[in-house]
Design a protein around this motif. Structure first.
Motif, mmCIF file in Angstrom:
data_model
loop_
_atom_site.group_PDB
_atom_site.id
_atom_site.type_symbol
_atom_site.label_atom_id
_atom_site.label_comp_id
_atom_site.label_asym_id
_atom_site.label_seq_id
_atom_site.Cartn_x
_atom_site.Cartn_y
_atom_site.Cartn_z
ATOM 1 N N LEU A 16 0.828 -1.214 0.000
ATOM 2 C CA LEU A 16 0.000 0.000 0.000
ATOM 3 C C LEU A 16 0.859 1.260 0.000
ATOM 4 O O LEU A 16 0.491 2.266 -0.621
ATOM 5 C CB LEU A 16 -0.947 -0.007 1.196
ATOM 6 N N PHE A 77 -1.457 7.671 3.548
ATOM 7 C CA PHE A 77 -2.235 6.598 2.938
ATOM 8 C C PHE A 77 -3.585 7.074 2.407
ATOM 9 O O PHE A 77 -4.143 6.455 1.507
ATOM 10 C CB PHE A 77 -2.447 5.450 3.937
ATOM 11 N N TYR A 95 -8.233 0.881 -3.399
ATOM 12 C CA TYR A 95 -7.054 1.244 -2.609
ATOM 13 C C TYR A 95 -7.455 1.660 -1.191
ATOM 14 O O TYR A 95 -6.873 1.197 -0.206
ATOM 15 C CB TYR A 95 -6.281 2.365 -3.306
ATOM 16 N N GLY A 98 -8.526 -1.185 0.936
ATOM 17 C CA GLY A 98 -7.331 -1.920 1.370
ATOM 18 C C GLY A 98 -6.623 -1.235 2.523
ATOM 19 O O GLY A 98 -6.166 -1.894 3.465
ATOM 20 N N VAL A 99 -6.537 0.088 2.473
ATOM 21 C CA VAL A 99 -5.894 0.847 3.547
ATOM 22 C C VAL A 99 -6.660 0.678 4.857
ATOM 23 O O VAL A 99 -6.066 0.411 5.902
ATOM 24 C CB VAL A 99 -5.779 2.348 3.168
ATOM 25 N N ASN A 102 -6.349 -2.957 6.140
ATOM 26 C CA ASN A 102 -5.010 -3.169 6.666
ATOM 27 C C ASN A 102 -4.856 -2.551 8.048
ATOM 28 O O ASN A 102 -4.346 -3.181 8.969
ATOM 29 C CB ASN A 102 -3.977 -2.598 5.691
#
Length: 117
Positions: A16, A77, A95, A98-99, A102
């Motif tokens: 990432l 991020f 994206y 995903g951030v 995570n």
């Protein structure tokens, strides 16, 4: 199995980071014409990488306190996803999901020591 998933989460974190730099570069290339696009597409990601390396990376020489680091993470991020929303909305949403995933897993599995060491 859980150990493998935890290792994959740390690898996702690094991925990432790289994707964020690529997104910032992509945005920079599209914000200028000619040499200005090239200049912004190269220098803006370098500035972000330098800032992250100095203050936010696991081996940062000048680490921030926890609240400052969390704010820096939100910028490093989150901004790439926000910048991409106008250019590639589906990619930006993937994206950003995903951030968030995570970061939730980092907290859930207590992996802060792996990313703040």
């Amino acid at each position: 199995m859980i150990r493998l998933l935890r290792q994959l989460n740390v690898a996702l974190r690094f991925t990432l980071e790289l994707m964020g730099l690529a997104a910032i570069g992509y945005w920079g290339f599209h914000m200028g014409d000619g040499w200005m696009g090239w200049l912004s597409g190269i220098t803006i990601p370098l500035l972000f990488a330098t800032f992250w390396g100095m203050f936010g990376s696991p081996r940062a020489p000048f680490p921030l306190p926890p609240k400052g680091r969390l704010m820096l993470e939100a910028l490093i991020f989150g901004l790439p996803g926000a910048l991409l929303l106008g250019l590639m909305p589906v990619t930006a949403i993937i994206y950003l999901v995903g951030v968030v995933l995570n970061r939730v897993l980092i907290v859930y599995w207590k992996q802060e020591n792996l990313i703040h060491t």
